[in-house]
Scaffold this active site. Structure first.
Site, PDB file in Angstrom:
ATOM      1  N   GLY A 260      -0.885 -30.520  37.768  1.00 57.29           N
ATOM      2  CA  GLY A 260      -0.943 -29.028  37.390  1.00 57.29           C
ATOM      3  C   GLY A 260      -0.752 -28.810  36.068  1.00 57.29           C
TER       4      GLY A 260
ATOM      5  CG  HIS B 109       3.413  -7.782  12.604  1.00 59.50           C
ATOM      6  ND1 HIS B 109       4.232  -8.615  10.770  1.00 59.50           N
ATOM      7  CD2 HIS B 109       5.095  -8.979  12.808  1.00 59.50           C
ATOM      8  CE1 HIS B 109       5.328  -9.204  10.561  1.00 59.50           C
ATOM      9  NE2 HIS B 109       5.791  -9.711  11.843  1.00 59.50           N
TER      10      HIS B 109
ATOM     11  CG  ASP C 290       6.491  -5.780   9.851  1.00 55.58           C
ATOM     12  OD1 ASP C 290       4.671  -5.911   8.835  1.00 55.58           O
ATOM     13  OD2 ASP C 290       7.086  -7.020   8.975  1.00 55.58           O
TER      14      ASP C 290
ATOM     15  CB  VAL D 180      -3.412 -33.233  32.608  1.00 50.48           C
ATOM     16  CG1 VAL D 180      -4.641 -33.972  31.971  1.00 50.48           C
ATOM     17  CG2 VAL D 180      -2.386 -33.782  31.889  1.00 50.48           C
TER      18      VAL D 180
ATOM     19  CB  CYS E  85     -14.221 -37.578  51.102  1.00 56.55           C
ATOM     20  SG  CYS E  85     -13.410 -38.117  49.359  1.00 56.55           S
TER      21      CYS E  85
ATOM     22  CB  ILE F 150      -1.145   0.609   1.357  1.00 60.53           C
ATOM     23  CG1 ILE F 150      -1.817  -1.191   1.872  1.00 60.53           C
ATOM     24  CG2 ILE F 150      -1.958   0.986   0.983  1.00 60.53           C
ATOM     25  CD1 ILE F 150      -2.305  -2.035   0.039  1.00 60.53           C
TER      26      ILE F 150
ATOM     27  N   PRO G 171      -7.401 -38.810  36.052  1.00 64.70           N
ATOM     28  CG  PRO G 171      -6.388 -40.728  35.398  1.00 64.70           C
ATOM     29  CD  PRO G 171      -7.305 -39.655  34.567  1.00 64.70           C
TER      30      PRO G 171
END
Length: 914
Positions: free
Chosen positions: A644, A120, A156, A646, A719, A104, A611
């Site tokens: 930590g 960019h 750029d 997955v 638990c 341009i 798991p």
């Protein structure tokens, strides 16, 4: 890094914009800017290609926005005045260049009042040039991102307006980065940049020269693979060119392009050697793809190969690529072929006749047309399920029709489930244990090939090396679950058929209950008899219970005020949420899976389950049984590996709509934070310090028996274990004496021995934590009456332990041990309200219990105890039909019972006027 949060801005002003560029990215920026109230006075894009208008042009023409299609803006280095004049006629105040391949002129760049801004795809000043994303990967950058900058006469080099960055995954491709971050966040940032300019708040920060780089455009001719490099460099080169222009090598005298690479951190797999020109070592064609070797001896796995004629194949099929014979089509299949030909013709309007040899992409189609073509085929043939990759694998019309017919006939169905087992002769049987990730109906190695060892707590030996899922595996599993929910057979299945599959799965679990219990025992340390009855037995019951709910999920009709003279009908529907992530703990590996998964599936969702890292084996065996039961691909996905990594990625993933978690309170809090990224629905079953109150009017022998079960059941890894016992003063000493007498009768030993009462703790780190817990109790002044030490034998065994004289301020009075530690405090005779206050002085509220023959007192206590479950004259009595969950920092939401279903459903209200 220059960042702005659009939520903190109050944008008021609007601009007249000229959009200069092309592509779907440009189209999205255009649509969003118009939606925000800015006026696009002109769109300047490229001419139609092969009779196909650019997406930006299509959107603008549909809206009536002036569209200009200039093949070029300059001739012989000078601006074309007619083009510049046409541009100036629209009167833009700002030029927006989201993606532009044309040069341009500065006459246009500097013309508007506010100048021009450009997107960019790199963190400038690094990777200036047209192939920035490619070079980000080729050079192994750990961070990628984009810059919106003010255009100047350099390449750029203009001042920075804003930047964003993201992490680069080990196996990310150009498409991965673009689709996950650069496209969606780039569109948002372009709109934000325009807002900032409109409100006079846009910065102009000069680019530093330090760290500036420029790389040329990557073309096919310079994308040949140089083999004398480490594996990581080979991988970066291949993924940096995937899918355009494609890294290539010469194989059997022809150019073959490599796609879908990942680093392979494993032993060298079995395969057939393939000579590659320039490579010092032959590649290996394996069942998972082509393995190639770097000069450091490390490996890269390549999944797909493309030949010079454009045909793409799975690399694993290299030596059998030409074995498929053409099908003889039935009359009905011939009609389908002609329907597909008409769809191709509608897309490839520039092609006079669609021949058998017509290539979809060489005839001018793009990735956008792939989606259109598949959707049109789906409308006509709903039973034909095609994926984008199918088109890339069969680009010629005749090949595409053959592939479609094979799919329709079911000939393309996966071969019988292929499972690599670790087999062990144990407990008078052979147990076969899958050890790979289960994604989209297949057991596969982790994307990066990583594994870890799962340990038998009885003797510390290695049971198996298990695949350790990567971020790429999470993305694959979520994508598979999303596809199964939105487009797969599962999403169309009626509720009773869903229930039938769940009943079948429960039957298979029951058929394999001895094998499952044995695996559970060697992987978690659970006593075999308990594993058989509770770990496995209750899992089977849970799936049967929720299978019965599948066709009983109902909405309601609601009377509302009528819109007279018309009438209204309002009703509600209960709908599945979508893709659910489930993260479970290590104490009851299969049972915790069942408690959450059964409700999730009964509601019609799909799931990705992680798991616990230390106990993955029964979950993977469950995956095998689910496939054998007939669950469609993608409905159930199992990812062993790091919580930590997955678990965190699942809780943040934008396509996951619900997360169910059982584990520690600190981890639950982190999941809540991560889930806020897309406001997931969350249910949490967290830590506990459950009080058990024993009054002097109880049946003492029963209280001793039940109290011991409340603490030592499943080695205390429970638990709802009674974390603190309050014993009335007058019976305190006798209660303690009887407990110690019973402990001395307990047999500690091999959990597979049917006479064993007490097995090993789940893993070494947990045993060490329990020993430290006991040391703390002694240091603080509590009386260690029994135990507190590791048992002198191999494995992770701990003596059942009893503490007395525990005062309210002590650490062991406040914090959960999650082990075989009985913590006893006495309370004054008759002090009901006092002991209640002490019992409730905790941030936890999972369970509680009371022993007394006075039912009025028991009911009064049950009303006052701040816990999700209250046991009276019993303990640990859970049932699949009774809701289970806590209060306060023990979490929220319920497992089991009808209430659990609602955790996996959403309510939609519908009003009809008639």
């Amino acid at each position: 890094m220059v960042c702005f949060n659009s939520f903190d801005q109050a944008y008021q002003n609007k601009l007249k914009l000229a959009l200069i560029g092309q592509s779907i990215f440009g189209q999205e920026v255009y649509n969003k800017l118009r939606k925000e109230g800015h006026k696009v006075v002109g769109v300047f894009t490229v001419p139609d290609k092969n009779g196909q208008a650019d997406p930006l042009a299509l959107a603008a023409e549909k809206d009536g926005t002036p569209v200009f299609k200039f093949p070029r803006w300059r001739a012989k280095g000078k601006p074309i005045q007619e083009v510049v004049a046409a541009y100036k006629s629209v009167g833009a105040e700002l030029n927006v260049l989201p993606f532009c391949t044309q040069f341009i002129p500065m006459d246009v760049i500097d013309c508007p009042k506010h100048g021009s801004i450009i997107y960019h795809p790199s963190i400038l000043p690094r990777h200036r040039g047209a192939s920035a994303i490619n070079w980000t990967l080729i050079q192994g950058d750990k961070k990628a991102g984009f810059t919106i900058f003010w255009a100047d006469d350099g390449l750029d080099t203009g001042p920075i307006l804003l930047q964003r960055e993201c992490d680069v995954g080990q196996n990310d491709t150009v498409d991965d980065l673009y689709n996950r971050f650069l496209f969606p966040e780039g569109v948002k940032a372009m709109v934000e940049a325009v807002h900032l300019i409109a409100d006079g708040k846009a910065p102009r920060i000069p680019q530093p020269e330090e760290g500036a780089t420029y790389e040329g455009i990557q073309k096919k001719e310079n994308a040949e693979i140089s083999w004398d490099q480490p594996a990581a460099a080979l991988h970066n080169w291949i993924r940096g060119h995937d899918k355009v222009p494609g890294a290539w090598a010469t194989v059997d005298g022809q150019v073959v392009t490599f796609y879908g690479s990942s680093l392979l951190d494993a032993s060298v797999p079995a395969g057939q050697e393939l000579a590659i020109k320039g490579a010092s070592k032959p590649g290996l064609v394996t069942k998972n793809g082509l393995v190639i070797f770097g000069n450091d001896g490390k490996m890269v796995l390549v999944r797909n190969l493309q030949f010079e004629d454009g045909k793409m194949i799975p690399a694993s099929k290299y030596f059998s690529a030409d074995e498929t014979t053409a099908l003889e089509l039935t009359e009905e299949e011939k009609r389908m072929a002609e329907d597909i030909r008409a769809i191709w013709k509608g897309i490839l309007s520039n092609i006079a006749v669609i021949e058998d040899s017509t290539d979809f992409f060489k005839s001018g189609a793009s990735s956008m047309h792939v989606v259109r073509m598949l959707e049109e085929i789906k409308q006509k043939y709903s039973g034909l399920q095609l994926q984008n990759e199918d088109v890339y694998m069969a680009t010629k019309f005749a090949d595409f029709v053959q592939m479609a017919v094979r799919k329709l006939r079911g000939e393309d169905k996966e071969e019988e489930l292929v499972i690599d087992y670790v087999s062990k002769n144990v407990n008078n049987m052979t147990v076969n244990m899958p050890y790979q990730c289960f994604i989209n109906g297949q057991f596969i190695n982790a994307d990066d090939g990583k594994t870890y060892d799962t340990i038998n707590p009885t003797d510390g030996s290695i049971i198996a090396s298990v695949s350790s899922a990567s971020l790429a595996d999470v993305d694959k599993a979520v994508a598979a679950a999303k596809e199964a929910f939105e487009n797969g057979e599962w999403g169309r299945m009626n509720a009773r058929e869903r229930g039938r599959l769940m009943y079948r799965l429960a039957d298979l679990m029951e058929e394999h209950q001895e094998e499952l219990a044995t695996i559970e025992s060697i992987d978690s340390g659970a006593v075999y008899t308990l594993a058989l009855k509770t770990h496995i037995g209750m899992s089977v019951q849970t799936f049967r219970y929720f299978a019965g709910w599948c066709d009983k999920i109902q909405g309601a009709t609601i009377p509302i005020n009528q819109a007279r003279p018309n009438h209204n009908l309002t009703f509600t529907k209960k709908e599945p949420i979508g893709v659910c992530a489930i993260v479970i703990p290590w104490n009851y590996p299969l049972m915790m899976l069942a408690w959450k998964s059964a409700a999730c599936l009964a509601a019609g969702n799909t799931l990705v389950l992680k798991p616990a890292q230390v106990t993955p084996l029964t979950s993977l065996k469950f995956a095998e049984l689910s496939a054998k039961a007939g669950f469609p691909k993608g409905v159930i996905n199992i990812l062993p590996g790091s919580g930590g990594l997955v678990g965190q990625h699942l809780s943040k993933h934008p396509d996951v709509r619900k997360i169910g978690f059982t584990g520690s309170t600190p981890t639950g809090k982190e999941i809540m934070k991560s889930a806020a990224t897309n406001l997931k629905k969350v249910s949490l079953e967290l830590g506990g310090k459950s009080p058990l109150i024993i009054f002097n009017d109880c049946d003492l022998d029963r209280a001793v028996k039940m109290g011991m079960g409340a603490v030592y059941f499943n080695k205390g890894e429970n638990c709802i274990a009674a974390g603190r016992l309050f014993v009335e003063e007058s019976i305190h000493d006798e209660f303690v004496r009887k407990v110690v007498e019973e402990i001395k009768k307990m047999k500690i030993g091999d959990p597979l021995d049917r006479s064993t009462d007490h097995g090993p703790q789940n893993h070494k780190a947990h045993l060490e934590k329990l020993l430290q817990y006991c040391e703390t109790g002694v240091k603080e002044g509590a009386t260690l009456v029994y135990g507190g030490k590791q048992v002198c034998r191999p494995g992770f065994f701990m003596e059942p332990t009893v503490f007395t004289d525990v005062e309210d301020h002590m650490y062991i009075a406040q914090e959960e041990s999650f082990g075989p530690v009985m913590v006893i405090s006495k309370f004054k005779n008759g002090d009901v309200d006092g002991v209640l206050r002490r019992a409730n002085t905790t941030e936890y509220g999972l369970a509680s219990g009371v022993f007394t023959k006075d039912i009025s007192k028991a009911l009064y206590i049950s009303e006052k105890l701040e816990a999700g479950t209250v046991f009276i004259n019993t303990y640990n009595k859970t049932d699949v039909a009774a809701p289970f969950g806590g209060f306060k920092q023990s979490g929220f939401g319920k497992d089991l019972g009808e209430e659990a279903l609602h955790e996996y459903l959403r309510t939609k209200a519908i009003t009809v006027e008639y």
